[in-house]
Motif scaffolding. Structure first.
Motif, PDB file in Angstrom:
ATOM      1  N   GLN A  29       0.846  -1.188   0.000  1.00 19.70           N
ATOM      2  CA  GLN A  29       0.000   0.000   0.000  1.00 19.70           C
ATOM      3  C   GLN A  29       0.888   1.247   0.000  1.00 19.70           C
ATOM      4  N   VAL A  30       0.549   2.202  -0.869  1.00 12.24           N
ATOM      5  CA  VAL A  30       1.331   3.419  -0.972  1.00 12.24           C
ATOM      6  C   VAL A  30       1.145   4.258   0.286  1.00 12.24           C
ATOM      7  N   GLN A  31       2.271   4.756   0.785  1.00  9.58           N
ATOM      8  CA  GLN A  31       2.236   5.655   1.940  1.00  9.58           C
ATOM      9  C   GLN A  31       2.613   7.064   1.508  1.00  9.58           C
ATOM     10  N   LEU A  32       1.931   8.028   2.095  1.00 13.38           N
ATOM     11  CA  LEU A  32       2.188   9.438   1.843  1.00 13.38           C
ATOM     12  C   LEU A  32       2.489  10.098   3.182  1.00 13.38           C
ATOM     13  N   VAL A  33       3.601  10.803   3.264  1.00 14.66           N
ATOM     14  CA  VAL A  33       3.990  11.450   4.512  1.00 14.66           C
ATOM     15  C   VAL A  33       4.277  12.919   4.238  1.00 14.66           C
ATOM     16  N   GLU A  34       3.453  13.763   4.836  1.00 17.00           N
ATOM     17  CA  GLU A  34       3.589  15.205   4.673  1.00 17.00           C
ATOM     18  C   GLU A  34       4.285  15.810   5.894  1.00 17.00           C
ATOM     19  N   SER A  35       5.031  16.895   5.668  1.00 16.04           N
ATOM     20  CA  SER A  35       5.710  17.580   6.763  1.00 16.04           C
ATOM     21  C   SER A  35       5.955  19.031   6.387  1.00 16.04           C
ATOM     22  N   GLY A  36       6.349  19.813   7.381  1.00 20.25           N
ATOM     23  CA  GLY A  36       6.737  21.195   7.130  1.00 20.25           C
ATOM     24  C   GLY A  36       5.747  22.250   7.571  1.00 20.25           C
ATOM     25  N   GLY A  37       4.590  21.830   8.041  1.00 24.44           N
ATOM     26  CA  GLY A  37       3.600  22.798   8.487  1.00 24.44           C
ATOM     27  C   GLY A  37       4.011  23.472   9.777  1.00 24.44           C
ATOM     28  N   GLY A  38       3.188  24.432  10.191  1.00 26.48           N
ATOM     29  CA  GLY A  38       3.462  25.138  11.434  1.00 26.48           C
ATOM     30  C   GLY A  38       2.612  26.363  11.580  1.00 26.48           C
ATOM     31  N   LEU A  39       2.945  27.152  12.581  1.00 25.21           N
ATOM     32  CA  LEU A  39       2.261  28.410  12.848  1.00 25.21           C
ATOM     33  C   LEU A  39       3.102  29.552  12.280  1.00 25.21           C
ATOM     34  N   VAL A  40       2.486  30.400  11.493  1.00 27.12           N
ATOM     35  CA  VAL A  40       3.211  31.498  10.860  1.00 27.12           C
ATOM     36  C   VAL A  40       2.326  32.736  10.855  1.00 27.12           C
ATOM     37  N   GLN A  41       2.946  33.887  10.913  1.00 29.83           N
ATOM     38  CA  GLN A  41       2.185  35.133  10.865  1.00 29.83           C
ATOM     39  C   GLN A  41       1.764  35.458   9.445  1.00 29.83           C
ATOM     40  N   PRO A  42       0.706  36.219   9.283  1.00 27.12           N
ATOM     41  CA  PRO A  42       0.307  36.645   7.928  1.00 27.12           C
ATOM     42  C   PRO A  42       1.478  37.313   7.211  1.00 27.12           C
ATOM     43  N   GLY A  43       1.631  36.952   5.944  1.00 25.23           N
ATOM     44  CA  GLY A  43       2.751  37.455   5.159  1.00 25.23           C
ATOM     45  C   GLY A  43       3.979  36.573   5.204  1.00 25.23           C
ATOM     46  N   GLY A  44       3.946  35.581   6.070  1.00 28.03           N
ATOM     47  CA  GLY A  44       5.082  34.689   6.223  1.00 28.03           C
ATOM     48  C   GLY A  44       5.123  33.590   5.171  1.00 28.03           C
ATOM     49  N   SER A  45       6.119  32.713   5.322  1.00 29.12           N
ATOM     50  CA  SER A  45       6.345  31.634   4.356  1.00 29.12           C
ATOM     51  C   SER A  45       6.536  30.305   5.061  1.00 29.12           C
ATOM     52  N   LEU A  46       6.178  29.246   4.354  1.00 30.50           N
ATOM     53  CA  LEU A  46       6.438  27.880   4.781  1.00 30.50           C
ATOM     54  C   LEU A  46       6.733  27.035   3.556  1.00 30.50           C
ATOM     55  N   ARG A  47       7.462  25.957   3.773  1.00 27.60           N
ATOM     56  CA  ARG A  47       7.733  25.004   2.689  1.00 27.60           C
ATOM     57  C   ARG A  47       7.308  23.622   3.158  1.00 27.60           C
ATOM     58  N   LEU A  48       6.332  23.064   2.462  1.00 28.40           N
ATOM     59  CA  LEU A  48       5.828  21.738   2.775  1.00 28.40           C
ATOM     60  C   LEU A  48       6.540  20.690   1.930  1.00 28.40           C
ATOM     61  N   SER A  49       6.685  19.502   2.507  1.00 27.87           N
ATOM     62  CA  SER A  49       7.300  18.377   1.801  1.00 27.87           C
ATOM     63  C   SER A  49       6.389  17.163   1.890  1.00 27.87           C
ATOM     64  N   CYS A  50       6.462  16.336   0.875  1.00 31.32           N
ATOM     65  CA  CYS A  50       5.694  15.096   0.847  1.00 31.32           C
ATOM     66  C   CYS A  50       6.571  14.022   0.220  1.00 31.32           C
ATOM     67  N   VAL A  51       6.668  12.890   0.894  1.00 32.97           N
ATOM     68  CA  VAL A  51       7.390  11.755   0.336  1.00 32.97           C
ATOM     69  C   VAL A  51       6.410  10.606   0.174  1.00 32.97           C
ATOM     70  N   THR A  52       6.545   9.893  -0.930  1.00 28.51           N
ATOM     71  CA  THR A  52       5.658   8.770  -1.216  1.00 28.51           C
ATOM     72  C   THR A  52       6.460   7.503  -1.442  1.00 28.51           C
ATOM     73  N   SER A  53       5.834   6.376  -1.104  1.00 25.48           N
ATOM     74  CA  SER A  53       6.488   5.088  -1.298  1.00 25.48           C
ATOM     75  C   SER A  53       6.164   4.492  -2.670  1.00 25.48           C
ATOM     76  N   GLU A  54       5.407   5.229  -3.487  1.00 22.78           N
ATOM     77  CA  GLU A  54       5.000   4.719  -4.798  1.00 22.78           C
ATOM     78  C   GLU A  54       6.210   4.549  -5.715  1.00 22.78           C
ATOM     79  N   ASN A  55       6.427   3.310  -6.169  1.00 29.05           N
ATOM     80  CA  ASN A  55       7.596   3.019  -6.996  1.00 29.05           C
ATOM     81  C   ASN A  55       7.520   3.672  -8.374  1.00 29.05           C
ATOM     82  N   GLN A  56       6.286   3.898  -8.856  1.00 33.14           N
ATOM     83  CA  GLN A  56       6.139   4.494 -10.180  1.00 33.14           C
ATOM     84  C   GLN A  56       5.736   5.967 -10.065  1.00 33.14           C
ATOM     85  N   PHE A  57       6.263   6.607  -9.067  1.00 33.05           N
ATOM     86  CA  PHE A  57       5.941   8.005  -8.756  1.00 33.05           C
ATOM     87  C   PHE A  57       6.053   8.901  -9.976  1.00 33.05           C
ATOM     88  N   THR A  58       7.061   8.665 -10.799  1.00 32.94           N
ATOM     89  CA  THR A  58       7.316   9.570 -11.921  1.00 32.94           C
ATOM     90  C   THR A  58       6.189   9.551 -12.953  1.00 32.94           C
TER      91      THR A  58
END
Length: 115
Positions: free
Chosen positions: A1-30
């Motif tokens: 079964q394919v797993q999806l793992v997201e990260s990078g969230g948080g609390l930020v003030q208006p106007g701020g920035s964040l970068r989210l990441s996601c890794v998947t176990s899907e072998n044919q991701f491309t």
């Protein structure tokens, strides 16, 4: 079964920035167009950005010009750079294939924009 793992969230003030990441176990991701979705309290989950296997991206009107989606096919990962964040961007963010989500959802990563 394919797993999806997201990260990078948080609390930020208006106007701020964040970068989210996601890794998947899907072998044919491309082979898949991948997307970032979000779900705010009391609202339906919506697709906010997607990127094809050829790196062509598309955005919802609400985030166009502020968010940038990218992918690293060698690492089975996608990213979402979020700039100029607004309180209405507050939501749980998920990744999955797009525009149809074919895999079970991961736990998501919470983004909260507040002063």
């Amino acid at each position: 079964q394919v797993q999806l793992v997201e990260s990078g969230g948080g609390l930020v003030q208006p106007g701020g920035s964040l970068r989210l990441s996601c890794v998947t176990s899907e072998n044919q991701f491309t082979k898949y167009t991948m997307g970032w979705y979000r779900q705010a309290p009391g609202k339906q989950r919506e697709l906010v950005a997607r990127i094809t296997s050829s790196y062509i991206s598309n955005y919802a009107d609400s985030v166009r010009g502020r968010f940038t989606i990218s992918r690293d096919n060698a690492k089975n990962m996608i990213f979402l750079q979020m700039n100029s964040l607004k309180p209405e961007d507050t939501a749980l963010y998920y990744c999955n294939s797009a525009p149809a989500a074919v895999w079970s959802w991961g736990q998501g990563t919470q983004v909260t924009v507040s002063s």
